[in-house]
Design an enzyme around this catalytic site. Structure first.
Site, PDB file in Angstrom:
ATOM      1  CB  SER A   1      43.777 -54.523  -3.756  1.00 23.67           C
ATOM      2  OG  SER A   1      43.214 -55.813  -3.873  1.00 23.67           O
TER       3      SER A   1
ATOM      4  CE  LYS B   1      44.515 -57.406  -0.308  1.00 18.28           C
ATOM      5  NZ  LYS B   1      44.010 -56.370  -1.155  1.00 18.28           N
TER       6      LYS B   1
END
Length: 191
Positions: free
Chosen positions: A50, A93
């Site tokens: 990711s 993230k």
């Protein structure tokens, strides 16, 4: 000059004293590691694609727990946080939406507060695909004290767009990713 013989020491006492010295040293090391891990650094292992190509699968990252003690997270910071849908998991993230902002994702590009100019996504390895039909958009209103997160590899990232609870509250941000220490060949600061 008179010589006095050295008193003979008991071997079992010597061994006990040495053993106690080792135990004290081990206890000090354990306490220091505990304090560092709980209050200064956070360790994260990257399990998915990711955040590629910024951070790769299997990378080991150290985060700075003190980074946000006196400052707030900024747009584009890479942060380690408790996953909003399961607080026992840690995620990593990039901060995209700040408290109070409107985040609009249109044709794979991110716009903040109605701007006509999309955010820089040069760190994304490929052009993000849109989850909506051409011309349609996803709109997120970031609540106060919350953040909107996206992965750099947006085409595979399960991030704020997919979570049941799309926003990360400020208290759940554990630290800022600062150092990749494994693999050793990629050792360096996280940009």
């Amino acid at each position: 000059m008179e010589k006095y013989p050295k008193p003979k020491q008991n071997n079992s006492e010597d061994i006990f004293d040495e053993l106690m010295d080792y135990l004290k040293m081990i206890a000090i090391v354990v306490v220091v590691v505990f304090v560092l891990n709980e209050f200064v650094i956070i360790n994260a292992r990257i399990p998915s694609e990711s955040m590629e190509n910024t951070i790769l699968v299997g990378d080991q990252i150290l985060g700075n727990r003190l980074a946000y003690k006196f400052n707030d997270p900024q747009r584009y910071d890479i942060v380690i946080f408790r996953f909003p849908d399961d607080k026992s998991q840690y995620f990593i993230k990039r901060v995209i939406g700040l408290p109070g902002e409107t985040v609009e994702i249109r044709d794979g590009k991110v716009y903040i507060d109605g701007s006509d100019i999309p955010l820089d996504d040069s760190f994304c390895p490929e052009t993000p695909k849109s989850r909506t039909s051409p011309g349609e958009s996803e709109v997120y209103q970031v609540p106060d004290n919350c953040y909107f997160m996206l992965g750099d590899n947006r085409n595979v990232s399960k991030d704020s767009r997919y979570w049941n609870n799309p926003y990360v509250i400020r208290e759940d941000i554990l630290g800022k990713a600062v150092l990749r220490y494994w693999p050793i060949t990629a050792f360096g600061l996280v940009d």
